[in-house]
Design a protein around this motif. Structure first.
Motif, PDB file in Angstrom:
ATOM      1  N   GLU A 134       2.467  -7.104  -5.759  1.00 54.52           N
ATOM      2  CA  GLU A 134       1.016  -7.245  -5.836  1.00 54.52           C
ATOM      3  C   GLU A 134       0.343  -5.877  -5.973  1.00 54.52           C
TER       4      GLU A 134
ATOM      5  N   LEU B 251       2.362 -15.148  -7.447  1.00 56.45           N
ATOM      6  CA  LEU B 251       3.619 -14.586  -6.966  1.00 56.45           C
ATOM      7  C   LEU B 251       4.203 -15.518  -5.907  1.00 56.45           C
TER       8      LEU B 251
ATOM      9  N   LEU C 287       6.384  -9.945  -1.214  1.00 53.41           N
ATOM     10  CA  LEU C 287       6.005  -9.583  -2.575  1.00 53.41           C
ATOM     11  C   LEU C 287       4.764  -8.706  -2.607  1.00 53.41           C
TER      12      LEU C 287
END
Length: 450
Positions: A30, A15, A26
């Protein structure tokens, strides 16, 4: 950052955050991915080597850092007895461009000979750069100053750079049909993108959707076709929008509507009159400082003293490179031109259902090289009814080449917040109104192939 080394997982998902970002941006992606696939089924790497102001240093330099980070993670897992056989890459905003550069390097160094590329996804990524095709002094000022306040990354995003010996802007090189970057994209089994149709002030629809048109400029003039089961947040990628037949308003009615719009804008205009001068001065001062610091980091990186062996990444980027055929960029930002092209080009006049690729949402091609299931949905019928934007020659070429590879394009309609750029990936899970972004992330996780 999740660095699981136990279990039988052989798939690594990376990511990559965006401009001025950090791995925490992010964390919701996750978490959502981890809830679907536990540590014994999937390894997750939240890339950290480009955090914060390091994103000023250029898409290419960021790509080299991330490639090194991925290779290091694969080696760490290998040393612990885990062999990675599959790779997925997810990029948010600028991170999507960094991801496209990264996979080109990994492809060229032979990583894809032993590891299968599976999922490639971008969220709100400006694939065509951030130059505005609109006319007027504000747009002109944005194109000129914006390119010069984000150091190397800014010049690349506004397409005023010439990358190495190619004679072309970096983003044009990324989309060159003979480049290692396009060949890397073709190797992925699934390619998808999520694009905000409104309220994304960082990366607008045409660039994040790789489109010649923007059908969503005036939502009152179109009919949206939602994807069933997603509360109107996701539109059907095959047929997202069509023009609406509007009643003809009298002159008095048009004046009334215009007056109401002006009155509603007054508070916002007054706020801008106070905030913009102060904010602009602070922003420009910080930009100058960060540009200086970025230059120092780039110098260190290029000298090989930043801890990354860059020699393996200095490889031919384009097969039979055609140096010197790029446009001339001198002093000012790109072509300003007209807001829309006066007449459609020949490639736009293909609404008769033939096999030519359509621009805009859900474009496909008959010659995909990315695996048996790498099939992009086609959007037919309505895109030719919207005016073509006055983009640059490089941008039109980028659209053609990227659409030839093929992406499934998901238009996203986030309504609860004024800035959908952060909401699309739920950059803050506690922010009111970001629940619509959770629907987007949920859809992405459902389509993620392990």
């Amino acid at each position: 950052m999740a660095q699981e080394t136990a279990g039988k997982a052989d798939h690594l998902c990376v990511l990559i955050h965006g401009l001025w970002g950090n791995p925490s941006h992010l964390s919701y992606l996750e978490t959502a991915l981890r809830e679907a696939y536990p540590a014994d089924r999937l390894h997750i790497l939240l890339a950290k080597s480009n955090a914060y102001n390091h994103t000023y240093d250029g898409i290419h330099l960021g790509g080299e850092r991330i490639a090194s980070e991925i290779e290091s993670q694969i080696k760490t897992l290998s040393d612990s007895g885990t062999t990675i056989r599959k790779l997925s890459i997810v990029g948010y905003s600028l991170g999507g461009l960094v991801a496209r550069y990264t996979i080109g390097l990994l492809y060229a160094t032979g990583l894809f000979d032993t590891i299968e590329p599976v999922n490639f996804t971008t969220f709100a990524t400006p694939h065509l750069g951030v130059r505005t095709p609109l006319v007027g002094p504000h747009s002109y000022l944005w194109n000129v100053l914006g390119a010069r306040t984000l150091s190397t990354s800014g010049r690349q995003l506004f397409l005023i750079d010439t990358f190495r010996d190619t004679g072309k802007p970096l983003l044009a090189v990324l989309a060159d049909s003979s480049s290692i970057f396009i060949r890397a994209l073709q190797r992925f089994k699934h390619r998808s993108l999520y694009t905000n149709i409104i309220n994304d002030r960082s990366a607008v629809y045409y660039t994040t959707s790789i489109s010649k048109t923007d059908p969503f400029v005036d939502l009152s003039a179109v009919e949206l076709n939602p994807l069933p089961g997603y509360n109107g947040v996701l539109l059907d990628p095959e047929d997202p929008v069509k023009p609406k037949q509007l009643p003809q308003l009298s002159l008095l009615e048009r004046l009334k509507v215009g007056s109401m719009t002006t009155l509603q804008s007054i508070p916002f205009i007054l706020l801008l009159g106070i905030a913009v001068p102060i904010g602009s001065v602070l922003f420009l001062l910080n930009s100058g400082l960060q540009t200086f610091r970025s230059a120092q980091r780039v110098k260190l990186h290029e000298s090989g003293k930043a801890g990354i062996g860059i020699e393996q990444y200095r490889i031919p980027l384009i097969e039979e490179a055609r140096a010197g055929i790029g446009r001339v960029y001198a002093g000012m930002a790109g072509d300003v031109g007209e807001e829309y092209l006066p007449t459609p080009s020949e490639t736009d006049e293909d609404d008769d259902g033939d096999d030519k690729p359509q621009d805009g949402v859900g474009t496909s091609t008959a010659d995909l090289k990315g695996g048996d299931e790498a099939v992009t949905k086609r959007h037919r019928g309505h895109q030719g009814q919207f005016p073509t934007l006055a983009l640059t020659h490089e941008q039109f070429e980028m659209i053609e080449n990227l659409d030839a590879v093929g992406f499934t394009k998901y238009p996203v309609h986030i309504r609860k917040v004024r800035h959908s750029h952060a909401a699309i990936v739920v950059r803050s899970r506690w922010r009111p109104g970001f629940d619509e972004g959770k629907i987007v992330v949920g859809h992405w996780v459902q389509g993620f192939e392990l």
